[in-house]
Design a protein around this motif. Structure first.
Motif, short mmCIF file in Angstrom:
data_model
loop_
_atom_site.label_atom_id
_atom_site.label_comp_id
_atom_site.label_asym_id
_atom_site.label_seq_id
_atom_site.Cartn_x
_atom_site.Cartn_y
_atom_site.Cartn_z
N GLN A 318 -3.95 -18.54 -32.07
CA GLN A 318 -5.37 -18.19 -32.05
C GLN A 318 -5.59 -16.77 -32.56
OE1 GLN A 318 -5.95 -19.27 -27.83
NE2 GLN A 318 -7.69 -20.53 -28.51
N ILE A 319 -4.67 -15.86 -32.21
CA ILE A 319 -4.79 -14.48 -32.70
C ILE A 319 -4.65 -14.44 -34.22
CG2 ILE A 319 -3.66 -12.22 -32.69
CD1 ILE A 319 -2.92 -12.77 -29.74
N ARG A 320 -3.65 -15.16 -34.75
CA ARG A 320 -3.47 -15.20 -36.21
C ARG A 320 -4.73 -15.74 -36.90
NH1 ARG A 320 1.53 -17.27 -34.46
NH2 ARG A 320 3.30 -15.90 -34.97
N ALA A 321 -5.24 -16.84 -36.36
CA ALA A 321 -6.40 -17.47 -36.98
C ALA A 321 -7.63 -16.56 -36.90
CB ALA A 321 -6.69 -18.81 -36.29
N ALA A 322 -7.80 -15.87 -35.78
CA ALA A 322 -8.95 -15.00 -35.61
C ALA A 322 -8.89 -13.81 -36.56
CB ALA A 322 -9.03 -14.51 -34.16
N GLN A 323 -7.70 -13.26 -36.77
CA GLN A 323 -7.59 -12.13 -37.69
C GLN A 323 -7.97 -12.55 -39.11
OE1 GLN A 323 -3.70 -10.56 -38.74
NE2 GLN A 323 -4.46 -8.46 -38.57
N ARG A 324 -7.50 -13.71 -39.53
CA ARG A 324 -7.82 -14.18 -40.87
C ARG A 324 -9.30 -14.57 -40.98
NH1 ARG A 324 -2.54 -14.66 -40.32
NH2 ARG A 324 -1.20 -14.69 -42.19
N ASP A 325 -9.84 -15.15 -39.93
CA ASP A 325 -11.25 -15.53 -39.96
C ASP A 325 -12.14 -14.30 -40.09
OD1 ASP A 325 -13.48 -17.53 -39.49
OD2 ASP A 325 -13.82 -16.16 -37.81
N LEU A 326 -11.85 -13.26 -39.32
CA LEU A 326 -12.64 -12.03 -39.42
C LEU A 326 -12.51 -11.41 -40.80
CD1 LEU A 326 -12.09 -10.38 -35.93
CD2 LEU A 326 -14.27 -11.15 -36.87
N ALA A 327 -11.32 -11.49 -41.37
CA ALA A 327 -11.12 -10.93 -42.71
C ALA A 327 -12.00 -11.64 -43.73
CB ALA A 327 -9.65 -11.01 -43.11
N THR A 328 -12.18 -12.96 -43.57
CA THR A 328 -13.04 -13.69 -44.51
C THR A 328 -14.51 -13.33 -44.32
OG1 THR A 328 -13.38 -15.61 -43.03
CG2 THR A 328 -11.44 -15.65 -44.49
N ARG A 329 -14.82 -12.70 -43.17
CA ARG A 329 -16.19 -12.25 -42.90
C ARG A 329 -16.37 -10.77 -43.27
NH1 ARG A 329 -18.63 -15.77 -38.70
NH2 ARG A 329 -17.14 -17.41 -38.20
N GLY A 330 -15.29 -10.14 -43.78
CA GLY A 330 -15.37 -8.77 -44.24
C GLY A 330 -14.79 -7.73 -43.30
N PHE A 331 -14.18 -8.17 -42.20
CA PHE A 331 -13.66 -7.23 -41.21
C PHE A 331 -12.14 -7.37 -41.12
CE2 PHE A 331 -17.88 -8.62 -39.69
CZ PHE A 331 -18.56 -7.41 -39.83
N GLY A 337 -7.05 -6.16 -31.70
CA GLY A 337 -8.50 -6.05 -31.77
C GLY A 337 -9.24 -7.34 -32.04
N VAL A 338 -8.52 -8.42 -32.41
CA VAL A 338 -9.20 -9.69 -32.68
C VAL A 338 -9.15 -10.63 -31.49
CG1 VAL A 338 -8.58 -9.47 -35.11
CG2 VAL A 338 -7.18 -10.91 -33.63
N ALA A 339 -8.49 -10.21 -30.40
CA ALA A 339 -8.28 -11.12 -29.27
C ALA A 339 -9.59 -11.66 -28.71
CB ALA A 339 -7.48 -10.43 -28.18
#
Length: 367
Positions: A318-331, A337-339
């Motif tokens: 979930q952490i891996r997926a959240a980091q990549r998802d935020l990156a696709t949103r520009g962050f 920090g993505v937890a």
């Protein structure tokens, strides 16, 4: 005048002293402090655009060590979830909020040296603000700390001590050094001035939302410094009549290292006493919250319960997926920090703010 107060046995100490813990129980201090006057939203116009604009509710004023920290943007991620961009701080993490308070206090006390311990972000923040205050600083970090964080600590001129073992071993080494005469322990765990810095996170949110707060505030929890700061702020805002109800505090831990979440869901008031030294923390991408035995465990659990909140845990996937998802949103945010986004990203029933509290450049993209 504020004084140190032990929440366990009531022992007090002068904040002008270099004592870093209660001499009776060796536990962390609280700060016996009451704001001088109620904060008025109307009085904020024209003030300095940093966390120091909330001077009425801070235990220090007129700083000389500021780097312009605070006043980070609050932006929507979904219809109900917004993000506070604390990775845009001077040292790229929310720890600047508390580190500036510790460095300013240390500057006024003029110690022979400052020591700190950290898994990375608190250490880089303390190193930067000690550089600003022209204070000699030594930062203890565990082996395996991100090279990008240790590079940042060294760049600020601090002496770096790499400790074999885990985060707990690092803390023990720093506390031994803190007992040396003339030493100021810039502990983001034991020194409550740090919490009075992190509480500005919520004051900014309150101001930016027009004098209100969301239904819930989610925070990643290791040692609990952001959560306890949030609890302080919501308590103060409620006491001043500036909010009607407290938001629920949603504490997020990595499933791999989740002692507080386990204790909370078992109904425990604290963590069980280990038979010996605690076992090393399991590996997790969320290194910043991999704390097996946080010293303020009881306070953290009580704060979450009093707010009507809860604990959530997230897996490494979930952490891996959240980091990549935020990156696709520009962050581009570091893995710790993505937890919170990993935990509450699909909420649709109530408003919640999550912190994006460390820049991705500090750790890189999770493998």
């Amino acid at each position: 005048m504020a004084t140190y107060l032990c929440p366990q046995d009531g022992t007090r100490a002068d904040t002008a002293s270099l004592t870093w813990c209660c001499p009776v129980c060796r536990g962390p201090w609280d700060l016996d402090f009451e704001p001088d006057a109620p904060l008025s939203a109307n009085a904020l116009a024209g003030r300095v655009n940093s966390l120091w604009r909330y001077e009425e509710v801070l235990p220090l004023s007129s700083p000389t060590t500021s780097l312009g920290e605070g006043r980070t943007p609050l932006v929507p991620l979904t219809g109900t979830v917004s993000a506070k961009l604390d990775f845009l701080m001077p040292t790229l993490s929310f720890k600047d909020r508390g580190a500036v308070m510790l460095a300013e206090l240390a500057r006024r006390l003029s110690p022979g040296r400052v020591v700190a311990d950290s898994s990375g972000n608190a250490g880089t923040a303390v190193a930067a603000y000690c550089a600003r205050a022209r204070l000699p600083c030594t930062v203890y970090v565990p082996e395996g700390t991100s090279p990008k964080k240790t590079e940042q600590i060294r760049a600020h001129g601090a002496c770096l001590e790499i400790v074999p073992g885990d985060r707990e071993a690092t803390a023990l080494a720093a506390r031994a050094a803190a007992d040396s005469p003339g030493t100021f322990y810039a502990s983001h765990v034991f020194n409550p001035y740090f919490l009075h810095g992190t509480k500005t996170y919520v004051y900014e949110m309150w101001e930016d939302l027009g004098g209100r707060l969301p239904d819930a505030i989610a925070v990643p929890v290791g040692n609990g410094t952001l959560l306890l700061g949030a609890a302080l702020a919501t308590s103060e805002l409620l006491a001043q009549g500036l909010i009607d109800t407290r938001p629920a505090l949603i504490a997020v831990q990595a499933e791999a290292v989740s002692p507080l979440a386990t204790a909370f869901h078992r109904g425990a008031d604290g963590l069980p006493d280990p038979p010996g030294r605690a076992a090393p923390a399991a590996p997790t991408l969320a290194e910043g919250i991999a704390i097996p035995r946080p010293p303020r465990a009881r306070q953290i659990l009580a704060a979450v319960r009093e707010s009507g909140g809860t604990f959530l845990t997230v897996t490494e996937d979930q952490i891996r997926a959240a980091q990549r998802d935020l990156a696709t949103r520009g962050f581009y945010v570091e893995t710790t920090g993505v937890a919170c986004w990993a935990a509450v990203g699909d909420w649709t029933d109530r408003s919640v703010v999550v912190p994006l509290c460390g820049a991705g450049l500090k750790t890189g993209l999770a493998p």
